[in-house]
Write a protein that holds these residues in place. Structure first.
Motif, PDB file in Angstrom:
ATOM      1  N   THR A  60      50.843  40.686  42.080  1.00  0.00           N
ATOM      2  CA  THR A  60      51.980  40.383  41.776  1.00  0.00           C
ATOM      3  C   THR A  60      52.589  41.386  40.580  1.00  0.00           C
ATOM      4  OG1 THR A  60      51.892  37.920  42.851  1.00  0.00           O
ATOM      5  CG2 THR A  60      53.897  38.834  41.417  1.00  0.00           C
ATOM      6  N   LEU A  61      53.454  42.238  40.757  1.00  0.00           N
ATOM      7  CA  LEU A  61      54.013  43.080  39.722  1.00  0.00           C
ATOM      8  C   LEU A  61      54.822  42.327  38.908  1.00  0.00           C
ATOM      9  CD1 LEU A  61      53.674  46.610  41.309  1.00  0.00           C
ATOM     10  CD2 LEU A  61      51.990  45.518  39.843  1.00  0.00           C
ATOM     11  N   LYS A  62      55.878  41.330  39.491  1.00  0.00           N
ATOM     12  CA  LYS A  62      56.942  40.887  38.899  1.00  0.00           C
ATOM     13  C   LYS A  62      57.266  39.854  39.889  1.00  0.00           C
ATOM     14  CE  LYS A  62      61.703  41.590  37.446  1.00  0.00           C
ATOM     15  NZ  LYS A  62      62.908  42.285  37.666  1.00  0.00           N
ATOM     16  N   ASP A  63      57.461  38.641  39.378  1.00  0.00           N
ATOM     17  CA  ASP A  63      57.780  37.409  40.080  1.00  0.00           C
ATOM     18  C   ASP A  63      59.119  37.531  40.766  1.00  0.00           C
ATOM     19  OD1 ASP A  63      55.359  36.007  39.630  1.00  0.00           O
ATOM     20  OD2 ASP A  63      55.887  35.475  37.693  1.00  0.00           O
ATOM     21  N   GLY A  64      59.387  36.787  41.722  1.00  0.00           N
ATOM     22  CA  GLY A  64      60.489  36.462  42.288  1.00  0.00           C
ATOM     23  C   GLY A  64      61.521  35.520  41.399  1.00  0.00           C
ATOM     24  N   LEU A  75      51.068  36.669  50.802  1.00  0.00           N
ATOM     25  CA  LEU A  75      52.021  37.833  50.626  1.00  0.00           C
ATOM     26  C   LEU A  75      53.228  37.464  51.333  1.00  0.00           C
ATOM     27  CD1 LEU A  75      52.201  40.979  49.971  1.00  0.00           C
ATOM     28  CD2 LEU A  75      51.340  41.464  52.128  1.00  0.00           C
ATOM     29  N   GLU A  76      53.495  36.775  52.437  1.00  0.00           N
ATOM     30  CA  GLU A  76      54.650  36.389  52.949  1.00  0.00           C
ATOM     31  C   GLU A  76      55.559  35.483  51.940  1.00  0.00           C
ATOM     32  OE1 GLU A  76      57.508  36.809  55.307  1.00  0.00           O
ATOM     33  OE2 GLU A  76      55.717  37.639  55.861  1.00  0.00           O
ATOM     34  N   ALA A  77      54.836  34.491  51.285  1.00  0.00           N
ATOM     35  CA  ALA A  77      55.450  33.730  50.539  1.00  0.00           C
ATOM     36  C   ALA A  77      55.982  34.546  49.093  1.00  0.00           C
ATOM     37  CB  ALA A  77      54.455  32.539  49.757  1.00  0.00           C
ATOM     38  N   ALA A  78      55.447  35.448  48.805  1.00  0.00           N
ATOM     39  CA  ALA A  78      55.660  36.438  47.618  1.00  0.00           C
ATOM     40  C   ALA A  78      57.005  37.128  47.874  1.00  0.00           C
ATOM     41  CB  ALA A  78      54.616  37.178  47.053  1.00  0.00           C
ATOM     42  N   LYS A  79      56.805  37.636  49.169  1.00  0.00           N
ATOM     43  CA  LYS A  79      57.927  38.536  49.517  1.00  0.00           C
ATOM     44  C   LYS A  79      59.151  37.655  49.804  1.00  0.00           C
ATOM     45  CE  LYS A  79      55.469  42.186  51.951  1.00  0.00           C
ATOM     46  NZ  LYS A  79      55.394  43.158  53.005  1.00  0.00           N
ATOM     47  N   THR A  80      59.108  36.430  50.500  1.00  0.00           N
ATOM     48  CA  THR A  80      60.160  35.688  50.521  1.00  0.00           C
ATOM     49  C   THR A  80      60.953  35.042  49.229  1.00  0.00           C
ATOM     50  OG1 THR A  80      59.007  34.455  52.649  1.00  0.00           O
ATOM     51  CG2 THR A  80      60.931  33.375  51.504  1.00  0.00           C
ATOM     52  N   ALA A  81      59.683  35.128  48.112  1.00  0.00           N
ATOM     53  CA  ALA A  81      60.472  34.755  46.843  1.00  0.00           C
ATOM     54  C   ALA A  81      61.102  36.004  46.147  1.00  0.00           C
ATOM     55  CB  ALA A  81      59.413  34.059  46.133  1.00  0.00           C
ATOM     56  N   ALA A  83      59.393  38.370  45.073  1.00  0.00           N
ATOM     57  CA  ALA A  83      58.422  39.057  44.329  1.00  0.00           C
ATOM     58  C   ALA A  83      58.078  40.636  44.685  1.00  0.00           C
ATOM     59  CB  ALA A  83      57.056  38.383  44.252  1.00  0.00           C
ATOM     60  N   ILE A  84      57.687  41.259  43.458  1.00  0.00           N
ATOM     61  CA  ILE A  84      57.187  42.759  43.753  1.00  0.00           C
ATOM     62  C   ILE A  84      55.911  42.811  43.778  1.00  0.00           C
ATOM     63  CG2 ILE A  84      57.211  45.088  42.868  1.00  0.00           C
ATOM     64  CD1 ILE A  84      60.131  44.519  41.684  1.00  0.00           C
ATOM     65  N   THR A  85      55.196  43.273  44.836  1.00  0.00           N
ATOM     66  CA  THR A  85      53.756  43.082  44.936  1.00  0.00           C
ATOM     67  C   THR A  85      52.974  44.419  45.018  1.00  0.00           C
ATOM     68  OG1 THR A  85      53.880  42.702  47.259  1.00  0.00           O
ATOM     69  CG2 THR A  85      54.034  40.702  45.898  1.00  0.00           C
ATOM     70  N   LEU A  86      51.945  44.577  44.887  1.00  0.00           N
ATOM     71  CA  LEU A  86      51.146  45.842  45.129  1.00  0.00           C
ATOM     72  C   LEU A  86      50.174  44.957  46.104  1.00  0.00           C
ATOM     73  CD1 LEU A  86      50.434  48.663  44.277  1.00  0.00           C
ATOM     74  CD2 LEU A  86      48.648  47.679  42.403  1.00  0.00           C
ATOM     75  N   ASN A  87      50.254  45.547  47.563  1.00  0.00           N
ATOM     76  CA  ASN A  87      49.601  45.216  48.691  1.00  0.00           C
ATOM     77  C   ASN A  87      48.355  45.956  48.807  1.00  0.00           C
ATOM     78  OD1 ASN A  87      52.024  43.630  48.896  1.00  0.00           O
ATOM     79  ND2 ASN A  87      52.965  45.177  50.305  1.00  0.00           N
ATOM     80  N   ILE A  88      47.263  45.384  48.042  1.00  0.00           N
ATOM     81  CA  ILE A  88      46.039  46.153  48.182  1.00  0.00           C
ATOM     82  C   ILE A  88      45.210  46.053  49.476  1.00  0.00           C
ATOM     83  CG2 ILE A  88      43.690  46.242  47.278  1.00  0.00           C
ATOM     84  CD1 ILE A  88      44.945  45.494  44.698  1.00  0.00           C
TER      85      ILE A  88
END
Length: 145
Positions: A60-64, A75-81, A83-88
């Motif tokens: 997670t680079l930046k929280d939602g 990852l789905e929960a992070a995208k829904t919120a 959040a900006i993520t780095l999807n390794i």
């Protein structure tokens, strides 16, 4: 010649049709390989590496807007919120898919190249006769006279 006629000739060439068929088959093959990587290859690798689910391996680079206290579970929960993520994990899956597809294409090209007829070796020109043979021919021809 009109543009319509030129386009028709272009489309009806064998190479264009072969390319279109190759693209359709390649797209279908890509889906099969993606499923193979995501559903068959990566789960056992993740299990061996300590239960890692590569599809949910991200940073997670930046929280939602409302980040959970214990982090995002998927990852789905992070995208829904938001959040900006780095999807390794997705990137690793894509690399494995690429390597499988590249290997399959290499094998197909290698097979096609081996099936092509090799050009027949050119017949070697007869070697020049030795000096002894030339001398014997001269003697023979002089005896015939």
């Amino acid at each position: 010649m009109s543009i319509k006629q030129e386009f028709k000739e272009f489309i009806m060439r064998g190479n264009v049709i072969d390319l279109a068929v190759g693209m359709v088959i390649g797209t279908a093959f890509s889906g099969i390989v993606k499923s193979l990587v995501d559903d068959v290859i990566m789960p056992p690798i993740g299990l061996i590496l300590g239960g890692i689910d590569f599809s949910n391996l991200f940073i997670t680079l930046k929280d939602g807007a409302t980040p959970p206290a214990d982090g995002y579970a998927t990852l789905e929960a992070a995208k829904t919120a938001g959040a900006i993520t780095l999807n390794i994990g997705s990137f690793i899956n894509t690399i494995v898919s690429f390597l499988i597809i590249a290997s399959a294409i290499f094998m197909v090209v290698k097979l096609i190249n081996s099936l092509k007829k090799q050009p027949a070796p050119e017949a070697e020109a007869p070697a020049e006769p030795s000096e002894e043979v030339l001398l014997l021919r001269e003697i023979r021809d002089s005896l015939k006279k």
